[in-house]
Design an enzyme around this catalytic site. Structure first.
Site, PDB file in Angstrom:
ATOM      1  N   GLU A 132      -9.375   0.428  -0.553  1.00 48.36           N
ATOM      2  CA  GLU A 132      -8.413  -0.814  -2.254  1.00 48.36           C
ATOM      3  C   GLU A 132      -7.444  -1.514  -1.236  1.00 48.36           C
ATOM      4  OE1 GLU A 132      -7.133  -0.207  -6.274  1.00 48.36           O
ATOM      5  OE2 GLU A 132      -6.730   1.530  -4.766  1.00 48.36           O
ATOM      6  N   LYS A 182     -12.251  -2.544 -11.049  1.00 48.70           N
ATOM      7  CA  LYS A 182     -11.919  -1.436 -11.282  1.00 48.70           C
ATOM      8  C   LYS A 182     -11.447  -0.968 -12.891  1.00 48.70           C
ATOM      9  CE  LYS A 182      -7.505   1.121 -10.144  1.00 48.70           C
ATOM     10  NZ  LYS A 182      -6.457   1.245  -9.477  1.00 48.70           N
ATOM     11  N   CYS A 223     -10.185   3.768  -7.074  1.00 46.33           N
ATOM     12  CA  CYS A 223      -9.099   4.712  -7.211  1.00 46.33           C
ATOM     13  C   CYS A 223      -8.409   5.481  -7.970  1.00 46.33           C
ATOM     14  CB  CYS A 223      -8.177   3.305  -6.416  1.00 46.33           C
ATOM     15  SG  CYS A 223      -6.297   4.592  -5.607  1.00 46.33           S
TER      16      CYS A 223
END
Length: 283
Positions: free
Chosen positions: A40, A118, A159
């Site tokens: 990330e 994300k 993540c």
């Protein structure tokens, strides 16, 4: 297929991060990796929103993305750039710049096959004065993404998404055989939850899980105010049965892992939890 999990310790100078990550990708490619995956925020780790506003660019203008596309074409390898911090392309009416945390799947000719923003923002109180408010500056994504590759279908996540199992079930039901979870996990949460959550996502879906990671104490200077950013490392590859195939520990480097995609169908046949799921009334 052979995958290369890249583990880095990025700071707040994108050019330095690009040099470090590119060298590790070249190392993995030289050892036969067909798909190389980075963590990330591969391009920058910083506490400073001011610095981000000054140096981040949109996707079309970002020099790191352009360099990785060129590198993929040069090496003839697929890349999963775990994510890049970028300026949002269109965010009218915002008093301050907004950013996106975007993952890119790049093919062996340098073309962008898929991109994923994300969805789940990291707004948490880790403890001992360590807190994060990703939503204060980043615009969350709204769409799950599955992409085709020569080896199988990949479901892309980032993540903190890891803590939301419904996303992974949806990706598996859409045909994903490999789940990518590039991360910059904090040390406290990583030590407590990282291995357990990654194994759970693999077991629940019958997918391979590939999770490149950031590690160590990051060289963050701009507006740090004495804060130290530390991440957990331990880039992992997990098979559909939940077995850990590769654990990179805490060192910067590239780890190679071979995947037999036929194991996905075999595992799902043994325990067909995706097929056996039933609807139910909420309490």
């Amino acid at each position: 297929m052979r995958a290369g999990l890249i583990q880095t310790c990025a700071g707040d100078v994108p050019a330095e991060n690009l040099a470090q990550t590119s060298a590790l990708i070249r190392e993995a490619a030289a050892e036969g990796a067909q798909l190389c995956l980075t963590p990330e925020v591969t391009n920058i780790v910083t506490f400073s929103r001011r610095l981000q506003a000054e140096i981040l660019r949109t996707e079309d203008e970002d020099p790191s993305l352009a360099a990785y596309r060129d590198l993929a074409a040069e090496l003839g390898r697929w890349l999963l750039i775990g994510s890049l911090a970028l300026k949002a392309e269109d965010d009218p009416g915002q008093a301050r710049p907004r950013f996106v945390n975007r993952s890119f799947l790049i093919d062996a000719s340098g073309g962008i096959v898929a991109r994923y923003d994300k969805i789940h923002m990291f707004d948490v109180e880790v403890g001992e004065g360590e807190s994060y408010r990703e939503s204060a500056a980043y615009r969350p994504g709204e769409r799950a993404v599955v992409a085709d590759t020569p080896w199988g279908r990949i479901g892309m996540t980032i993540c903190y998404d890891l803590r939301f199992p419904a996303l992974y079930r949806a990706l598996a039901e859409a045909g994903a055989e490999i789940l990518t979870i590039p991360s910059a996990f904090t040390r406290p949460t990583g030590a407590a939850h990282w291995h357990a959550l990654l194994r759970a996502r693999a077991i629940e879906t019958g997918c391979f899980v590939l999770a490149p990671a950031s590690t160590g104490e990051h060289p963050v200077i701009a507006a740090a105010g004495g804060r130290v950013r530390q991440t957990y490392g331990h880039a992992l590859a997990v098979d559909p049965w939940g077995a850990i195939l590769s654990d990179s520990g805490e060192s910067v480097g590239a780890s190679l892992v071979d995947l037999d995609l036929s194991e996905v169908a075999k595992t799902r046949a043994r325990i067909p939890s995706l097929a056996n799921a039933r609807g139910f009334a909420a309490p």
